[in-house]
Enzyme design. Structure first.
Site, PDB file in Angstrom:
ATOM      1  N   LYS A  15       0.819  -1.214   0.000  1.00 34.45           N
ATOM      2  CA  LYS A  15       0.000   0.000   0.000  1.00 34.45           C
ATOM      3  C   LYS A  15       0.856   1.269   0.000  1.00 34.45           C
ATOM      4  O   LYS A  15       0.618   2.172  -0.786  1.00 34.45           O
ATOM      5  CB  LYS A  15      -0.959   0.025   1.201  1.00 34.45           C
ATOM      6  CG  LYS A  15      -1.981  -1.115   1.190  1.00 34.45           C
ATOM      7  CD  LYS A  15      -3.061  -0.921   2.232  1.00 34.45           C
ATOM      8  CE  LYS A  15      -2.560  -0.976   3.668  1.00 34.45           C
ATOM      9  NZ  LYS A  15      -2.014  -2.290   4.072  1.00 34.45           N
ATOM     10  N   ARG A  90     -10.044   0.673   8.910  1.00 37.32           N
ATOM     11  CA  ARG A  90      -9.597  -0.685   9.227  1.00 37.32           C
ATOM     12  C   ARG A  90     -10.688  -1.474   9.951  1.00 37.32           C
ATOM     13  O   ARG A  90     -10.482  -2.640  10.259  1.00 37.32           O
ATOM     14  CB  ARG A  90      -8.368  -0.606  10.141  1.00 37.32           C
ATOM     15  CG  ARG A  90      -7.050  -0.862   9.419  1.00 37.32           C
ATOM     16  CD  ARG A  90      -5.967  -0.704  10.457  1.00 37.32           C
ATOM     17  NE  ARG A  90      -4.746  -1.392  10.157  1.00 37.32           N
ATOM     18  CZ  ARG A  90      -3.668  -0.823   9.626  1.00 37.32           C
ATOM     19  NH1 ARG A  90      -3.695   0.423   9.228  1.00 37.32           N
ATOM     20  NH2 ARG A  90      -2.559  -1.521   9.473  1.00 37.32           N
ATOM     21  N   ARG A 129      11.060  -6.066   4.973  1.00 39.05           N
ATOM     22  CA  ARG A 129      10.828  -4.620   4.917  1.00 39.05           C
ATOM     23  C   ARG A 129      11.670  -3.891   5.953  1.00 39.05           C
ATOM     24  O   ARG A 129      11.785  -4.316   7.095  1.00 39.05           O
ATOM     25  CB  ARG A 129       9.351  -4.353   5.181  1.00 39.05           C
ATOM     26  CG  ARG A 129       9.011  -2.882   5.158  1.00 39.05           C
ATOM     27  CD  ARG A 129       7.545  -2.665   5.026  1.00 39.05           C
ATOM     28  NE  ARG A 129       6.818  -2.944   6.263  1.00 39.05           N
ATOM     29  CZ  ARG A 129       5.500  -2.776   6.379  1.00 39.05           C
ATOM     30  NH1 ARG A 129       4.789  -2.392   5.342  1.00 39.05           N
ATOM     31  NH2 ARG A 129       4.903  -3.022   7.519  1.00 39.05           N
ATOM     32  N   ARG A 160      10.850  -2.127  11.498  1.00 35.92           N
ATOM     33  CA  ARG A 160       9.781  -1.618  12.353  1.00 35.92           C
ATOM     34  C   ARG A 160       9.562  -2.571  13.514  1.00 35.92           C
ATOM     35  O   ARG A 160       9.668  -3.779  13.354  1.00 35.92           O
ATOM     36  CB  ARG A 160       8.481  -1.504  11.536  1.00 35.92           C
ATOM     37  CG  ARG A 160       8.353  -0.199  10.818  1.00 35.92           C
ATOM     38  CD  ARG A 160       7.192  -0.167   9.860  1.00 35.92           C
ATOM     39  NE  ARG A 160       5.935  -0.694  10.385  1.00 35.92           N
ATOM     40  CZ  ARG A 160       4.773  -0.612   9.728  1.00 35.92           C
ATOM     41  NH1 ARG A 160       4.721  -0.026   8.535  1.00 35.92           N
ATOM     42  NH2 ARG A 160       3.675  -1.110  10.245  1.00 35.92           N
ATOM     43  N   ARG A 171      -0.802  -9.231  13.172  1.00 40.78           N
ATOM     44  CA  ARG A 171      -1.392  -8.160  12.352  1.00 40.78           C
ATOM     45  C   ARG A 171      -2.218  -8.756  11.214  1.00 40.78           C
ATOM     46  O   ARG A 171      -3.266  -8.223  10.852  1.00 40.78           O
ATOM     47  CB  ARG A 171      -0.280  -7.255  11.810  1.00 40.78           C
ATOM     48  CG  ARG A 171       0.288  -6.368  12.915  1.00 40.78           C
ATOM     49  CD  ARG A 171       1.622  -5.779  12.548  1.00 40.78           C
ATOM     50  NE  ARG A 171       1.559  -4.931  11.388  1.00 40.78           N
ATOM     51  CZ  ARG A 171       2.558  -4.775  10.525  1.00 40.78           C
ATOM     52  NH1 ARG A 171       3.688  -5.432  10.684  1.00 40.78           N
ATOM     53  NH2 ARG A 171       2.414  -3.972   9.512  1.00 40.78           N
TER      54      ARG A 171
HETATM   55  P1  AMP Z   1       0.398   0.359   9.184  1.00 39.24           P
HETATM   56  O1  AMP Z   1       1.579   1.241   9.026  1.00 39.24           O
HETATM   57  O2  AMP Z   1      -0.781   0.782   8.335  1.00 39.24           O
HETATM   58  O3  AMP Z   1       0.720  -1.103   9.027  1.00 39.24           O
HETATM   59  O4  AMP Z   1      -0.103   0.550  10.685  1.00 39.24           O
HETATM   60  C1  AMP Z   1       0.718   0.202  11.800  1.00 39.24           C
HETATM   61  C2  AMP Z   1      -0.131   0.061  13.048  1.00 39.24           C
HETATM   62  O5  AMP Z   1      -0.743   1.318  13.377  1.00 39.24           O
HETATM   63  C3  AMP Z   1      -1.288  -0.915  12.954  1.00 39.24           C
HETATM   64  O6  AMP Z   1      -0.896  -2.267  13.171  1.00 39.24           O
HETATM   65  C4  AMP Z   1      -2.199  -0.399  14.080  1.00 39.24           C
HETATM   66  O7  AMP Z   1      -1.714  -0.754  15.360  1.00 39.24           O
HETATM   67  C5  AMP Z   1      -2.049   1.115  13.932  1.00 39.24           C
HETATM   68  N1  AMP Z   1      -3.045   1.664  12.970  1.00 39.24           N
HETATM   69  C6  AMP Z   1      -2.793   2.244  11.765  1.00 39.24           C
HETATM   70  N2  AMP Z   1      -3.930   2.629  11.161  1.00 39.24           N
HETATM   71  C7  AMP Z   1      -4.934   2.280  12.006  1.00 39.24           C
HETATM   72  C8  AMP Z   1      -6.357   2.389  11.946  1.00 39.24           C
HETATM   73  N3  AMP Z   1      -6.976   2.916  10.877  1.00 39.24           N
HETATM   74  N4  AMP Z   1      -7.064   1.917  13.005  1.00 39.24           N
HETATM   75  C9  AMP Z   1      -6.473   1.391  14.092  1.00 39.24           C
HETATM   76  N5  AMP Z   1      -5.146   1.242  14.208  1.00 39.24           N
HETATM   77  C10 AMP Z   1      -4.363   1.689  13.176  1.00 39.24           C
END
Ligand code: AMP
Length: 233
Positions: A15, A90, A129, A160, A171
């Site tokens: 993404k 989400r 990554r 990360r 996740r």
């Molecule tokens: P990402 O970078 O999109 O993989 O997001 C990393 C982490 O941030 C996720 O595993 C969640 O813990 C939190 N997070 C990001 N976006 C959301 C969202 N829309 N709702 C809830 N938690 C989020």
């Protein structure tokens, strides 16, 4: 007309890579909620302190917090600028709140893009990554023996905290339970566009652009019809 896009898919589907390619093609503001949260963690804000443990466990931050974060940013966009949501919504609760917000702002969604890749590819991509410590650019490690520097700013690449094998699996589980229902939600709304997510990032971006062009032409048609009716044509 500005385009209003959602990139929907599990972690590791590409993404953020696609978001950076699409922003070169369209006047859109990419809004990556995960990156916004990580910036809060790095800055040590109260929200960052609250979110850090949740992120590191691979769970989701509270809907109300996420909705407020997105509302504030979308409301501040200039009218001619579109947006691309990466990592939001989400949950069904977030999607319903987003519908209300977009209705209020008069910004209908153009399309929900769903890049599709195999589950094993997602896990492999997440494990390979790394992210730049200074500018947060994501990088896929190839088979290099040494860690390269960030291609954008030369900064140090780090893994990360939530890209460890156990958190990756958690996740993906959270995605399947809480986010995957959005596929049906947006299919029902006639907005879902599944796209082959395999191949190079440029190949995937081309497919996404073809879908976006088709959908924005379709969205413009009723407007053109209204204008010709108003002109008595
Ligand atoms: P990402 O970078 O999109 O993989 O997001 C990393 C982490 O941030 C996720 O595993 C969640 O813990 C939190 N997070 C990001 N976006 C959301 C969202 N829309 N709702 C809830 N938690 C989020």
């Amino acid at each position: 007309m500005p385009v209003h896009l959602i990139l929907l898919g599990p972690p590791g589907v590409g993404k953020s890579t696609q978001a950076s390619l699409l922003r070169q093609r369209y006047p859109i503001e990419p809004l990556a909620t995960g990156a916004l949260l990580r910036a809060e963690v790095k800055a040590g804000t109260p929200l960052g302190r609250q979110a850090q443990a949740i992120i590191e466990r691979g769970q989701l931050v509270d809907d109300a917090i996420m909705i407020a974060m997105v509302r504030q940013r979308l409301a501040a966009l200039p009218p001619e600028q579109g947006f691309l949501l990466d990592g939001f919504p989400r949950t069904i609760g977030q999607a319903v709140a987003l519908d209300g917000l977009l209705h209020e702002l008069g910004r209908p969604l153009t399309v929900v893009l769903q890049p599709l890749v195999e589950r094993e590819d997602v896990v492999r991509r997440l494990a390979a990554r790394r992210e730049c410590r200074s500018c947060a650019t994501p990088v896929q490690l190839q088979a290099q023996p040494t860690l390269p520097a960030c291609p954008r700013c030369g900064g140090e690449l780090v893994q990360r905290a939530d890209d460890t094998p156990e958190v990756i699996l958690q996740r993906i589980r959270v995605y399947e339970q809480q986010t995957a229902p959005l596929v049906e939600y947006y299919r029902g709304a006639g907005l879902l566009a599944p796209v082959d997510g395999r191949g190079t990032p440029q190949e995937v971006a081309e497919r996404l652009c073809t879908v976006i062009e088709g959908r924005s032409r379709r969205a413009a048609l009723p407007r053109a019809a209204e204008v010709s009716r108003a002109l008595g044509a």
